[in-house]
Write an enzyme that holds these catalytic residues in place. Structure first.
Site, short mmCIF file in Angstrom:
data_model
loop_
_atom_site.label_atom_id
_atom_site.label_comp_id
_atom_site.label_asym_id
_atom_site.label_seq_id
_atom_site.Cartn_x
_atom_site.Cartn_y
_atom_site.Cartn_z
N GLU A 1 0.33 1.90 2.03
CA GLU A 1 -1.08 1.55 2.27
C GLU A 1 -1.75 2.55 3.21
OE1 GLU A 1 -2.42 -0.40 0.29
OE2 GLU A 1 -0.57 -1.24 -0.50
N HIS B 1 -1.57 -7.27 -10.82
CA HIS B 1 -2.41 -6.24 -11.44
C HIS B 1 -2.96 -6.64 -12.80
CE1 HIS B 1 0.25 -4.40 -8.52
NE2 HIS B 1 -0.55 -3.37 -8.43
O1 X8Z Z 1 0.66 -2.56 -6.02
C1 X8Z Z 1 1.19 -1.69 -5.37
C2 X8Z Z 1 0.60 -1.29 -4.03
C3 X8Z Z 1 -0.87 -1.55 -4.11
S1 X8Z Z 1 -1.82 -0.58 -3.03
C4 X8Z Z 1 1.26 -2.10 -2.94
N1 X8Z Z 1 2.33 -1.10 -5.81
C5 X8Z Z 1 2.89 -1.45 -7.09
C6 X8Z Z 1 3.35 -2.88 -7.15
O2 X8Z Z 1 3.57 -3.49 -6.09
O3 X8Z Z 1 3.54 -3.40 -8.24
C7 X8Z Z 1 3.07 -0.05 -5.13
C8 X8Z Z 1 4.13 0.37 -6.08
C9 X8Z Z 1 4.05 -0.52 -7.27
ZN ZN Z 2 -1.49 1.49 -3.67
#
Ligand code: X8Z
Ligand code: ZN
Length: 618
Positions: A388, A518
């Site tokens: 972050e 997501h």
């Molecule tokens: O979503 C993220 C970050 C968001 S800024 C923490 N990542 C992916 C996940 O958690 O699925 C980082 C790597 C993969």
């Molecule tokens: Zn990120």
């Protein structure tokens, strides 16, 4: 993700591919108009008109963006079930921003100016293209649909993060469930935690199906075939080109993944006391809700961070990550970061909830930067904290007089994800940890085990990100995946790419993909993370070999100002740089998994040895 609130901001270039040359990031002043106004023919001075338009546009864009960010921040940090005040305010702010970004008047003017592209500076062209890209997520010609999309998105966020998870009859957080999946050895308890983590899925189904239609319709109004294509176009690529790229990356890492998969099946069967080694990994055996990171399977003697971090506490991790960036020459985080971020889990008994996933926010495209996390003292959050802060330092670095507001984004979205993950990788290597005094420099530690642990994080992630997530979203948005196939397709892909199967039949009464945040609030972009890992290994390879002259598997970036300069030079131009050219300039290579595959090469021999006589199923 880093928050682009209206699903955008990012570094957009509609026809980016055609734009080979990297835009010089300095020339914001247009050529002067004719100095003799009396004799000047009536006509256009396109550079000047573009400059005037962009100045006014950017000012209003920034104002509305900030209002939207403030409202979203509140909606994501204070979720009260049944309370409609926040969501109404957020919808209003987003609608105002959408109305401006997608206004027909603005779109027409943008198009008109872009017709005279050859007379404009590259920086002007990029800004105009970015504004046009942003317009496609809220065109006025589809105003009703835009409004419905905004409302549906706000509601989906509230449902997802307002959800009350229950385990063993008690309300728990996702941090609690993650801990069970990392540590629990009893398969029945693991199964219960895994199932608890999926219970939110069905509550999101109606909302997600609704959003698919709305997201597709909105971008179709400006000529994109579907929402997945729209997101891919941000890289200057078509949907097909993006899918070809992620499939290639997956192929390149497949031999190593196959070894890891075989290894994990046998090791986990042993760990859970199962006589029968399953052909495919039951999802609840894995130490992560989606099987995207298996690194906690391995503890490397002498390098086990969890007990050390537990003693230091959550706050220390954020401070330590800041110190690392500062040691490279980055400034201290601004006071507003500490004053306004929401970094830790809510206290027990809080009457509201917050978004449980980590994110970084550029609130005003200026100096107000914040992070939303639920940091606990453990290795996973230690890494996420570095991730972050990577976004935050990217924001701070491209907030400079050479980068106009509209281009304050990553060189592409994957770069934005790569910088902090790179720092997270570096912050776990032994020489770094020893330098900080966190581990004993003289203690013998097993390099192969350390490499294995890293592979269980970075390599294991690829089939999930570039396979399961990207293929599912591609099918969902572009191929109109049938609504009675949503969960079936998800598990087909999990089997094909990850070699993972559900513990019990998961019919269409479940919606397991929707448990991944997501899918709801960062749609059709998950390949960003796969690409970010590939890029981060390219950057790390260059830094280790060319700057530090150290083995990429055993580096210490700490305090190295040259490394800092290198990273800052990538961050500085933001989205005014051409991402392909930037990669070539900085690493001498095009985007490729070469560096990542090389990094893990020594592990292949070890795993083949371990897996001798074992049955391969992928
Ligand atoms: O979503 C993220 C970050 C968001 S800024 C923490 N990542 C992916 C996940 O958690 O699925 C980082 C790597 C993969
Ligand atoms: Zn990120």
């Amino acid at each position: 993700m880093h928050k682009h609130l209206l699903p955008l901001l990012a570094a957009a270039l509609l026809a980016g591919c055609a734009q080979k040359a990297s835009a010089p990031a300095a020339t914001t002043t247009p050529p002067p108009a004719s100095s003799e106004p009396a004799t000047q023919p009536i006509g256009h001075n396109w550079p000047r008109e573009a400059e005037e338009f962009l100045a006014n546009y950017s000012k209003e864009y920034q104002r509305l963006y900030t209002a939207s960010a403030e409202a979203e921040w509140r909606s994501n940090t204070r979720i009260v079930p049944g309370d409609t005040t926040n969501s109404a305010a957020t919808a209003r702010a987003n609608e105002a921003a959408a109305a401006f970004n997608g206004s027909t008047e603005n779109i027409n003017r943008l198009r008109e100016l872009l017709e005279h592209k050859s007379e404009l500076t590259p920086l002007q062209v990029k800004q105009l293209q970015t504004a046009l890209y942003n317009a496609a997520s809220s065109p006025q010609t589809a105003a009703e649909v835009v409004k419905r999309r905004i409302k549906a998105e706000t509601q989906q966020t509230e449902k997802l993060y307002g959800y009350e998870y229950k385990y063993q009859g008690k309300a728990v957080t996702t941090n609690d469930l993650d801990r069970v999946l990392r540590e629990e050895k009893n398969p029945q308890k693991r199964l219960a935690a895994w199932e608890a983590s999926k219970a939110v899925g069905p509550t999101l189904k109606e909302g997600l199906l609704n959003l698919r239609g709305l997201r597709n319709q909105v971008v179709q109004a400006l000529g994109y075939p579907d929402y997945f294509s729209y997101q891919a176009s941000d890289y200057g690529m078509t949907r097909e080109e993006m899918m070809t790229l992620v499939r290639r990356i997956n192929q390149e890492l497949r031999p190593l993944y196959r070894e890891l998969h075989t290894y994990a099946r046998y090791e986990l069967a042993k760990k859970y006391g199962q006589k029968q080694v399953p052909d495919y990994l039951p999802a609840h055996w894995l130490p992560n809700r989606w099987g995207q990171d298996w690194s906690s399977m391995v503890d490397v003697k002498g390098l086990n961070l969890d007990p050390i971090l537990a003693k230091k506490g959550a706050e220390w991790q954020v401070k330590q990550a800041e110190r690392f960036y500062q040691s490279l020459g980055y400034p201290a985080l601004p006071p507003v970061f500490w004053e306004k971020s929401s970094l830790y889990p809510l206290p027990a008994g809080a009457t509201y909830k917050k978004n449980n996933h980590a994110s970084a926010w550029h609130m005003d495209l200026q100096n107000d930067v914040r992070s939303l996390m639920s940091v606990e003292p453990n290795a996973e959050w230690y890494e996420t904290t570095h991730h972050e802060l990577g976004h935050i330092y990217y924001y701070l670095t491209y907030t400079n007089p050479d980068v106009p507001v509209l281009l304050r984004g990553g060189a592409n979205r994957a770069y934005h994800e790569a910088m902090g993950s790179l720092m997270g990788l570096a912050a776990m290597q032994k020489p770094f940890l020893a330098g900080l005094g966190l581990v004993d420099a003289n203690a013998k530690t097993n390099q192969t085990q350390q490499l294995l642990k890293e592979a269980l994080n970075y390599v294991v992630f690829i089939p999930f990100a570039s396979g399961v997530m990207s293929e599912w979203e591609n099918a969902f948005y572009a191929d109109n995946l049938s609504q009675d196939q949503l969960n079936a397709r998800w598990w087909e892909l999990a089997k094909q790419y990850q070699g993972v199967v559900p513990p019990t039949a998961r019919g269409e009464n479940y919606l397991d993909p929707a448990t991944k945040t997501h899918i709801n609030d960062d749609p059709a972009q998950y390949y960003d993370y796969a690409l970010s890992y590939v890029i981060l290994f390219q950057l790390h390879d260059h830094i280790s070999k060319q700057i530090l002259k150290q083995d990429p598997r055993a580096t210490n970036y700490y305090g190295n100002k040259e490394v800092g300069k290198f990273l800052q030079s990538i961050m500085y131009p933001g989205a005014s740089a051409d991402w392909r050219q930037l990669l070539r300039d900085k690493t001498g290579e095009d985007l490729s998994a070469r560096a990542m595959v090389d990094y893990f090469q020594p592990l292949m021999a070890y795993l083949k040895e371990q897996n001798k006589g074992r049955k391969y199923t992928m």
